[in-house]
Design a protein around this motif. Sequence first.
Motif, short mmCIF file in Angstrom:
data_model
loop_
_atom_site.label_atom_id
_atom_site.label_comp_id
_atom_site.label_asym_id
_atom_site.label_seq_id
_atom_site.Cartn_x
_atom_site.Cartn_y
_atom_site.Cartn_z
N LYS A 49 0.84 -1.20 0.00
CA LYS A 49 0.00 0.00 0.00
C LYS A 49 0.88 1.26 0.00
O LYS A 49 1.78 1.40 0.81
CB LYS A 49 -0.90 -0.02 1.23
N ILE A 50 0.59 2.17 -0.94
CA ILE A 50 1.29 3.44 -1.06
C ILE A 50 0.25 4.55 -1.02
O ILE A 50 -0.65 4.58 -1.86
CB ILE A 50 2.11 3.53 -2.37
N SER A 51 0.36 5.46 -0.06
CA SER A 51 -0.62 6.54 0.06
C SER A 51 -0.51 7.49 -1.13
O SER A 51 0.51 7.53 -1.82
CB SER A 51 -0.41 7.32 1.35
N TYR A 52 -1.54 8.26 -1.34
CA TYR A 52 -1.55 9.26 -2.41
C TYR A 52 -0.36 10.20 -2.27
O TYR A 52 0.37 10.44 -3.23
CB TYR A 52 -2.87 10.04 -2.35
N ASP A 53 -0.14 10.73 -1.07
CA ASP A 53 0.98 11.66 -0.84
C ASP A 53 2.32 11.00 -1.10
O ASP A 53 3.20 11.60 -1.72
CB ASP A 53 0.94 12.23 0.58
N ASP A 54 2.49 9.76 -0.63
CA ASP A 54 3.76 9.05 -0.87
C ASP A 54 3.97 8.77 -2.36
O ASP A 54 5.08 8.80 -2.85
CB ASP A 54 3.83 7.75 -0.07
N TYR A 76 -5.14 5.74 -2.46
CA TYR A 76 -3.86 5.05 -2.37
C TYR A 76 -3.73 4.10 -3.55
O TYR A 76 -4.70 3.88 -4.29
CB TYR A 76 -3.71 4.30 -1.04
N CYS A 77 -2.55 3.57 -3.72
CA CYS A 77 -2.39 2.54 -4.74
C CYS A 77 -1.73 1.32 -4.11
O CYS A 77 -1.08 1.41 -3.06
CB CYS A 77 -1.59 3.04 -5.95
N LEU A 78 -1.94 0.20 -4.75
CA LEU A 78 -1.31 -1.06 -4.34
C LEU A 78 -0.23 -1.36 -5.37
O LEU A 78 -0.51 -1.39 -6.57
CB LEU A 78 -2.34 -2.18 -4.29
N ASP A 79 0.98 -1.55 -4.90
CA ASP A 79 2.13 -1.80 -5.76
C ASP A 79 2.37 -3.30 -5.81
O ASP A 79 2.43 -3.96 -4.76
CB ASP A 79 3.34 -1.07 -5.17
N TYR A 80 2.49 -3.84 -7.00
CA TYR A 80 2.69 -5.28 -7.18
C TYR A 80 3.98 -5.56 -7.92
O TYR A 80 4.37 -4.80 -8.82
CB TYR A 80 1.53 -5.89 -7.99
N VAL A 81 4.62 -6.64 -7.56
CA VAL A 81 5.78 -7.14 -8.28
C VAL A 81 5.69 -8.67 -8.31
O VAL A 81 5.04 -9.27 -7.47
CB VAL A 81 7.12 -6.72 -7.62
N PHE A 82 6.32 -9.25 -9.29
CA PHE A 82 6.43 -10.70 -9.41
C PHE A 82 5.11 -11.43 -9.57
O PHE A 82 4.92 -12.51 -9.06
CB PHE A 82 7.20 -11.31 -8.23
#
Length: 178
Positions: A49-54, A76-82
């Motif tokens: 989880k990455i906040s809007y501000d971050d 916010y956004c959810l960051d995905y890898v792999f």
Amino acid sequence: MRFLTTLCLLLIGQFALGQTVSPGKGVGELTLGMTVDDVTWVLGFEGKKISYDDYLIASVRANPKSLPETKIDFDYCLDYVFIMTLPVEKVFVKDEKVVMIQLSSFPDYNKILCEDIQTDDGVKFFQDAQILDGHYAEGVKGPAALHSNLNNVFYYNKGVAFGLDNDKIRAMYIFNPQ
């Protein structure tokens, strides 16, 4: 064991092949409007989880609020890898519902996943940017956050955007038309 590994790779490959990006709707089973729990179910795990501000701070731009993707309101956004089935980089969320999905051919392991992904009207990853002229009206251009080498072209009225690197399509964004 070798049989099981081969079977898993075939099943993953079958899921990944031929995924269609539907502007304003989603990609495969991942659709706009679904809940965060549904996203976790479809992708198989929770994203970071990455906040809007971050997110804005991480964009390292002089004026990050001028980024075209910030015109899509999100909490916010959810960051995905792999992820081995879809090249999902981020899922943007507002009021616990998906409002934008970002697909990316970066890093290199996503390239294979992107080869068979295309929009409803045949726009594919790695095509020359000029292909967009034949499919969409003029878009809004701007730099992409988190990828300093990309330039984005947003087609707000269609619900789709494309990230361009050296005039090649390397990312796609799906959101509700505006």
